[in-house]
Design a protein around this motif. Structure first.
Motif, PDB file in Angstrom:
ATOM      1  N   SER A 130       0.923  -1.224  -0.124  1.00  0.00           N
ATOM      2  CA  SER A 130      -0.053  -0.245   0.023  1.00  0.00           C
ATOM      3  C   SER A 130       0.633   1.342   0.192  1.00  0.00           C
ATOM      4  O   SER A 130       2.024   0.898   1.006  1.00  0.00           O
ATOM      5  CB  SER A 130      -0.848  -0.228   1.657  1.00  0.00           C
ATOM      6  N   SER A 184      -2.754   3.537  -2.768  1.00  0.00           N
ATOM      7  CA  SER A 184      -3.166   2.568  -3.206  1.00  0.00           C
ATOM      8  C   SER A 184      -2.325   1.287  -3.055  1.00  0.00           C
ATOM      9  O   SER A 184      -1.785   1.153  -2.180  1.00  0.00           O
ATOM     10  CB  SER A 184      -2.652   3.379  -5.412  1.00  0.00           C
ATOM     11  N   GLY A 200      -9.319  -6.226  -5.447  1.00  0.00           N
ATOM     12  CA  GLY A 200      -8.983  -4.937  -6.717  1.00  0.00           C
ATOM     13  C   GLY A 200      -9.020  -5.907  -8.041  1.00  0.00           C
ATOM     14  O   GLY A 200     -10.255  -6.288  -7.956  1.00  0.00           O
ATOM     15  N   TYR A 205      -2.363  -2.443  -9.317  1.00  0.00           N
ATOM     16  CA  TYR A 205      -2.099  -0.872  -8.248  1.00  0.00           C
ATOM     17  C   TYR A 205      -3.814  -0.412  -8.152  1.00  0.00           C
ATOM     18  O   TYR A 205      -4.596  -0.339  -9.166  1.00  0.00           O
ATOM     19  CB  TYR A 205      -1.736  -0.358  -7.696  1.00  0.00           C
ATOM     20  N   ASP A 206      -4.853  -0.306  -7.247  1.00  0.00           N
ATOM     21  CA  ASP A 206      -6.564   0.167  -7.173  1.00  0.00           C
ATOM     22  C   ASP A 206      -6.104   1.527  -6.446  1.00  0.00           C
ATOM     23  O   ASP A 206      -5.196   1.341  -5.560  1.00  0.00           O
ATOM     24  CB  ASP A 206      -7.097  -0.328  -6.892  1.00  0.00           C
ATOM     25  N   TRP A 209      -7.880   2.889  -3.771  1.00  0.00           N
ATOM     26  CA  TRP A 209      -9.244   2.729  -2.276  1.00  0.00           C
ATOM     27  C   TRP A 209      -9.214   3.668  -1.390  1.00  0.00           C
ATOM     28  O   TRP A 209      -8.229   4.751  -1.613  1.00  0.00           O
ATOM     29  CB  TRP A 209      -8.079   1.528  -1.258  1.00  0.00           C
ATOM     30  N   SER A 213     -10.960  -0.778   5.008  1.00  0.00           N
ATOM     31  CA  SER A 213     -11.601   0.221   3.602  1.00  0.00           C
ATOM     32  C   SER A 213     -12.166  -0.057   2.443  1.00  0.00           C
ATOM     33  O   SER A 213     -12.829  -1.178   2.155  1.00  0.00           O
ATOM     34  CB  SER A 213      -9.955   0.547   2.930  1.00  0.00           C
ATOM     35  N   ASN A 222     -12.395  -0.323  -2.469  1.00  0.00           N
ATOM     36  CA  ASN A 222     -12.178   0.202  -3.940  1.00  0.00           C
ATOM     37  C   ASN A 222     -13.121   0.747  -4.451  1.00  0.00           C
ATOM     38  O   ASN A 222     -14.455   1.177  -4.053  1.00  0.00           O
ATOM     39  CB  ASN A 222     -12.247  -1.617  -4.591  1.00  0.00           C
ATOM     40  N   ASN A 239     -10.676   2.132 -11.778  1.00  0.00           N
ATOM     41  CA  ASN A 239      -9.693   1.432 -11.677  1.00  0.00           C
ATOM     42  C   ASN A 239      -9.837   0.492 -12.853  1.00  0.00           C
ATOM     43  O   ASN A 239     -11.315   0.052 -13.512  1.00  0.00           O
ATOM     44  CB  ASN A 239      -9.375   0.163 -10.563  1.00  0.00           C
ATOM     45  N   ASN A 259     -19.075   7.171  -2.784  1.00  0.00           N
ATOM     46  CA  ASN A 259     -18.366   5.914  -3.758  1.00  0.00           C
ATOM     47  C   ASN A 259     -19.478   5.863  -5.045  1.00  0.00           C
ATOM     48  O   ASN A 259     -18.791   4.712  -5.482  1.00  0.00           O
ATOM     49  CB  ASN A 259     -18.407   4.722  -3.418  1.00  0.00           C
TER      50      ASN A 259
END
Length: 805
Positions: free
Chosen positions: A323, A338, A344, A348-349, A351, A364, A366, A372, A414
């Motif tokens: 992370s 990320s 995910g 890397y995504d 978050w 957390s 996504n 992403n 979100n």
């Protein structure tokens, strides 16, 4: 591998000349040398993913294989096997040994993101192989796009798509690259450009990587730097640390935390300045555990010290995953970051996690597939007032590499709208990350990019053009110090210098002072066992060829330079290499070669071809390459072997220290004594100032602050230099290049003599050590000077301030 020029046919023609030059050289190398180096490079490439080192060793193997006539047209069969680096498969195919080595050089450079050299290597590969690998055109297109050549990239990726029948990840990647090429051409052909780009000056963009600016206010930002740290005696370190830059100070302030073994970077400070989040890592991390993790630290007031960093819990940092890149919302309710943790869409995504009192309070979440992709999304920046998220992605259509995108939405719901990519020149064909807006300056941006570098991120200021001004030329100066020239001006300078380059001469370079006068040479390992030479058919053949050449021409001299690896004491290895040189000389003497024609020298464990440590990592087989002798037939009247790029020799410096000569018998004690009273910088300065002065030049400037850029002057031949200004080490042992400057800033003090010393570390293939020095003052006045130094004399430049013209 080859000079990068505009036309594809011209590239291949020059590559062909390059190959002929190599074949024409009358140089002999052992067949086992290229095989040994290829084995070592394969291990670095496949097992350790150390692509930089792999490229260097593959290049050495290639040079040796090109000069072994038995390998020039020999074919090898490559097995049908999965290609873990691309997710696809390689077909069983046959290609030449040299073609295979060139392909591995290209792959190593590409994966190290050295796209310029990688592209040249792919073109060499195409000229060697009649039936090149399908994937080569795909990877070549990646490199061409990164070199800002979208038309040629489109040609190569179209070749790949036309010949590739599978519908797999490689095909998807190729379609993505083709779309990127189309987009880049559209952006670059646009009738107007809204922004002007400037690279910040050498105070910010020093050696190493400099990135992730976090804007604190109109005059201050925090950024990450891996610049040289000279505080560890002879060890050269490039730790990652946080620095504060301010327009109110000509110096940087380092941020300190209560840890010493943690690299820190990519930070985000809360609005009140009392909480900081940053990416932390240790280079000696344990496999299958986190390398990158997010930490937080606090302080009671902006004048207090930071607390010891605290690792955020498993809602952010999951064991075995990474992370990084934290960004806190302005109300301090949410932390964006990320991560490649489970849950995910791919690598890397982006978050987000809810915060209370600065710490996560829920799991957390996504940000979903509006943000992403199966590739990388990193470096989030959330602008709360505009409910806009900025981030970088290499999984969407763009200009290539990581591009900055923006999308609107809120972490509360979100829900995010369809994203849009930021325009050129905010984005480039290289990586563009860590987008940050400057407070109270609409559309003024700080960003990190490697667009002008072959290796490292740098920080750029991007500002809007005013309606009445000419595009690309701002009519005001940003408050942070800028580089002496704009992006466009830098590109023009590079093009002008690049036209002078002559890679045919560069490829004659072999790594020592006798290169231009060499008639024949080979490196002999002889499977040295202590001081004896074991029998080797190939070795004896080369020896007797050399003997025959010497007998046929009485004017030729012989130089034997012998070496050892690092196993054992300094004294033992010096003695060992001396005996090896004598053993080889004895063979020539027995066969009628006069002692007067033979020069021997010995260097112990200095000038290693491969790294060597006398510890549990020591490998006898691998270190065979360091237990060697260079055997050189030369026309030089008084030959002396001097290495190109001569390393700083601590033992030689020790001999010049007065008062404790008896300690030289125990090198370890001598070094301990030396470093009790001398820093690493002291050692370097002692070496530099002890060399006699040659020319002294005088330069007058209109301002006290000057920006200096040093380029190789015309021909890239591996010149490297160190620079001292007013007793301070500014540059240590850096290679002069035609297209990438060595840059730094100096301040002229009116009350003292201001001296800049140029110290030649080597003279390259074409002596002397020459450079183009570009001097830019604070008013934008720019002057160019050709400067020279050599191994015997320093060049000194004295600076004075004149009135503004």
């Amino acid at each position: 591998m080859s000079k990068v020029i505009k036309k594809y046919k011209q590239q291949l023609a020059q590559i062909g000349l390059f190959v002929l030059v190599l074949i024409g050289n009358n140089i002999s190398i052992y067949a086992q040398s290229w095989k040994l180096h290829k084995t070592q490079a394969d291990e670095l490439f496949y097992k350790k993913q150390n692509y930089y080192a792999a490229a260097k060793i593959y290049e050495q193997a290639f040079e040796e294989a090109m000069q072994d006539s038995a390998t020039l047209n020999k074919k090898i069969v490559l097995p049908y096997a999965p290609n873990s680096r691309s997710g696809g498969y390689t077909k069983q195919l046959s290609e030449t040994i040299v073609g295979n080595l060139v392909y591995q050089i290209a792959e190593s450079d590409r994966l190290y993101k050295n796209y310029k050299d990688a592209w040249a290597a792919y073109q060499t590969y195409f000229s060697i192989e009649d039936n090149p690998r399908e994937a080569a055109y795909l990877w070549s297109s990646v490199c061409l796009l990164a070199n800002n050549k979208p038309e040629l990239a489109m040609e190569d990726v179209s070749k790949f798509i036309a010949g590739y029948t599978k519908n797999d990840q490689l095909k998807k990647l190729a379609i993505s690259i083709k779309n990127n090429c189309t987009y880049v051409l559209q952006q670059q052909n646009a009738t107007s450009v809204k922004y002007h780009v400037n690279r910040l000056d050498a105070l910010i963009n020093a050696d190493g990587s400099n990135y992730a600016p976090d804007v604190i206010n109109d005059t201050t930002f925090v950024f990450t730097s891996s610049r040289l740290d000279t505080s560890h005696h002879q060890t050269i370190n490039y730790p990652s640390r946080l620095f504060i830059a301010s327009t109110n100070s000509p110096h940087l302030q380092q941020m300190h935390f209560g840890v010493s073994n943690l690299d820190v970077g990519a930070s985000c400070l809360s609005a009140n300045g009392l909480t900081i989040y940053f990416t932390g890592w240790k280079e000696t991390y344990i496999a299958n555990q986190n390398k990158y993790a997010i930490y937080t630290a606090t302080r009671k007031s902006i004048h207090d010290n930071w607390s010891n960093p605290v690792l955020l819990d498993t809602s952010v940092n999951v064991k075995g995953y990474n992370s990084k890149d934290p960004c806190i919302s302005s109300n301090q309710d949410f932390l964006f970051f990320s991560s490649n943790k489970p849950g995910g869409f791919g690598k890397y995504d982006i978050w987000c996690v809810s915060l209370k009192n600065g710490l996560p309070i829920h799991a957390s979440f996504n940000l979903g597939d509006s943000v992403n992709t199966p590739n990388n999304e990193v470096a989030p920046f959330y602008k709360s007032g505009a409910t806009t998220l900025f981030f970088s992605s290499d999984g969407k259509t763009g200009m290539g590499g990581l591009d900055v995108h923006k999308i609107t939405g809120t972490p509360i719901t979100n829900v995010w709208s369809t994203d849009s990519i930021m325009p050129y020149p905010i984005n480039s064909v290289k990586d563009d990350v860590y987008y940050r807006e400057v407070l109270h300056q609409p559309d003024s941006i700080l960003i990190s990019s490697d667009r002008l570098s072959s290796c490292c991120l740098e920080i750029f200021s991007i500002m809007p053009n005013k309606p009445h001004q000419e595009e690309g030329k701002p009519d005001y100066v940003h408050q942070w110090n800028l580089l002496d020239s704009s992006l466009q001006e830098s590109e023009n300078l590079n093009k002008k210098l690049d036209n002078k380059n002559d890679y045919a001469n560069w490829k004659k370079h072999v790594v020592d002072s006798l290169n231009e006068q060499t008639i024949q040479r080979f490196t002999a390992n002889f499977y040295f066992n202590k001081t004896r030479i074991d029998n080797s058919t190939q070795d004896k053949k080369l020896l007797y060829e050399a003997i025959a050449t010497l007998k046929a021409n009485e004017n030729i001299k012989l130089v034997i330079a012998a070496f050892a690896d690092c196993k054992g004491t300094d004294k033992y290895n010096l003695h060992l290499s001396k005996n090896r040189a004598k053993a080889i000389r004895k063979i020539f003497r027995k066969n009628g070669i006069s002692k007067k024609r033979i020069v021997i020298d010995y260097y112990g464990y200095r000038h290693l071809l491969l790294p060597c440590k006398d510890d549990i990592t020591y490998d006898t087989v691998k270190q065979q390459v360091n237990r060697r002798a260079d055997i050189i037939l030369t026309s030089a009247a008084s030959p002396k072997w001097i290495p190109s790029g001569n390393e700083l020799d601590i033992d030689t410096l020790l001999q010049s220290i007065q008062g404790k000569p008896n300690l030289l018998n125990t090198s370890k004690e001598a070094k301990e004594y030396f470093y009790t009273y001398h820093s690493f910088e002291d050692v370097v300065l002692q070496k530099i100032v002890s060399r006699p002065t040659g020319k002294v030049l005088t330069m007058h400037a209109a301002s006290q602050q000057l920006h200096i850029s040093l380029f190789d002057n015309g021909v890239f031949d591996h010149d490297s230099i160190s620079v001292v200004y007013n007793g301070k080490l500014m540059v240590f042992k850096k290679e002069l290049k035609v297209t990438e400057p060595i840059s730094f800033t100096i301040t002229i003090e009116k009350s003292k003599k201001n001296e800049l010393i140029l110290f030649a570390e080597n003279e390259g293939a074409i002596p002397p050590n020459s450079a183009l020095m570009v001097v830019t003052d604070a008013y934008g006045n720019r002057k160019e000077y050709s400067v020279e130094s050599d191994l015997n004399h320093n060049l000194i430049i004295q600076f004075y301030v004149s009135e503004k013209p």
